[in-house]
Scaffold this active site. Sequence first.
Site, mmCIF file in Angstrom:
data_model
loop_
_atom_site.group_PDB
_atom_site.id
_atom_site.type_symbol
_atom_site.label_atom_id
_atom_site.label_comp_id
_atom_site.label_asym_id
_atom_site.label_seq_id
_atom_site.Cartn_x
_atom_site.Cartn_y
_atom_site.Cartn_z
ATOM 1 N N CYS A 1 114.507 -49.859 7.829
ATOM 2 C CA CYS A 1 114.134 -49.162 9.063
ATOM 3 C C CYS A 1 115.389 -48.999 9.918
ATOM 4 C CB CYS A 1 113.098 -49.960 9.840
ATOM 5 S SG CYS A 1 111.719 -50.558 8.871
ATOM 6 N N HIS B 1 116.977 -45.910 12.104
ATOM 7 C CA HIS B 1 116.612 -45.993 13.514
ATOM 8 C C HIS B 1 117.508 -46.876 14.359
ATOM 9 C CE1 HIS B 1 113.198 -43.473 12.810
ATOM 10 N NE2 HIS B 1 112.843 -44.213 11.781
ATOM 11 N N ARG C 1 102.239 -44.279 10.700
ATOM 12 C CA ARG C 1 103.623 -43.799 10.661
ATOM 13 C C ARG C 1 104.467 -44.675 9.747
ATOM 14 N NH1 ARG C 1 106.511 -40.867 9.272
ATOM 15 N NH2 ARG C 1 108.490 -40.224 10.172
ATOM 16 N N CYS D 1 106.422 -43.227 6.517
ATOM 17 C CA CYS D 1 107.870 -43.361 6.455
ATOM 18 C C CYS D 1 108.293 -44.131 5.212
ATOM 19 C CB CYS D 1 108.354 -44.058 7.723
ATOM 20 S SG CYS D 1 110.080 -43.782 8.022
#
Lengths: 104, 98, 273
Positions: C187, C191, C230, C234
């Site tokens: 992640c 991000h 989500r 993802c």
Amino acid sequence: MKKVLLTTVTLFALSANANFNSSSHNWNMGSDPFKSTISAAESIYKEVASVNAWRDTAKLIKDAKAAHAKGDSAKALKLAKVAHNQAVRAKEQIPAMKNAGPRF
Amino acid sequence: MSIKLKPRARNGNIDIKLLIKHPMETGLRKSKGKLVPANHITDMTVAVNGTTVMKADIGSAVSKDPYFKFSTPGNKGDEVTVSYNDNKGKSGSASKKA
Amino acid sequence: MKKLTTLFLGLSVAVGFTNANIDPQADQDAFINYFKKANPNVALEDYSVGAYALDEINRGQFEDILSGITPYEDAVEKGGEEFADLGLGKCAALADPAAARVKHPYFDEVQGKVITLEMTIAKCYNEVTGKKIAKNKGRIARLSAWISDQAAGEKINVKVESDAAKAAYQKGKATFYAKRGEFNLSCADCHVYNHGKKARADVLSPALGHTTHLPMYRAKWGGLGTLHRRYGGCMKNMRAKPYKSHGEEFANLEFYQARMNNGFEITADRYRK
């Protein structure tokens, strides 16, 4: 005595090593490469699935088996090898996942 | 299909915000292996007090529940009417006073 | 030699069991500092709008939609009607919807796990109707959005206090930073380390502020969806098989992410591309 011991230990280490690298050496392809590849893929995938399943591995295994059932052995082996490779690489990712943290 | 229409009179203009609830299917999408038939707005007309001020060609490239925002000359109390047709022959319209 | 081994083993066991070195506040401070340094001109509150804080072009559209007619307002309104019609306020956990939003996610000491708002909604729905509610979209998203709307303006305040809570938090943190799947991405890779950059046509959102606007409306979905929805989408995009919604991994991950947003205001502006 020392020489014999050294030789024995070396031989033992080499053969043990060979087993651990079965993914990169086709030591066990033997009589049925598909069977050994697909079963290795399945068992490793089962091991890793709850922690780090790749998106396509299960489907690849399924498709490989379907191709094998249809008699398309070339396709079956190809898919089995991809599935096996995915499972092995997924397993390699796991140790670093446990204590993953920020670089800052 | 419902239309949300918010016309607001301001300084000789009417700022219009509108949202048309419509699936806007392109006809190229598959759902569960089958093509979902095209179902989208083809044209839209806006009138103020009965006079057409805008005609727009809307096609399959516009996304679901499209939101439009534009201005046209007008004053408070003017009635704004929005109407549309879609490729299936359905139509919708809404009116509101600014 | 034996003494040294025993000492070493003893120390490692002690470190593993006391969680004394798990410090969520220090983690958050470092997290915020990282983003502050990366984007010196972005105000802290602005992270709530995610990628739009770093994407001027699309920010105009975003603000237009928010000040105009949001595509989710009907769905949220419907969520409120459903909440009332089903009588979900009868469940103690949802009797005060605003408080419920602020409370979740939290570590339940009795159940020994993190509970998210959707998990509480699902439990209440089941108690009231005897039925199971779909976990990621549709009704649960509408209910969650309406409940969350009631807390708009309140601050996120996730508590990570007990050893067990810290352990769950730590697991969530590891999940966030672990490289996984065929693309070997975490992640954080998108991000944190590459936020603000583009992945094809989309600007990668910064993880700071990720949980202020849940559940979210995504134009891609043409509807509302929960955080776990989500997460799942993802993970699939990264070619990893997703964990289960409302399961331990996603709940812990949400716990970590939400804790990183302590102090941020909950917002009803749910629109995302």
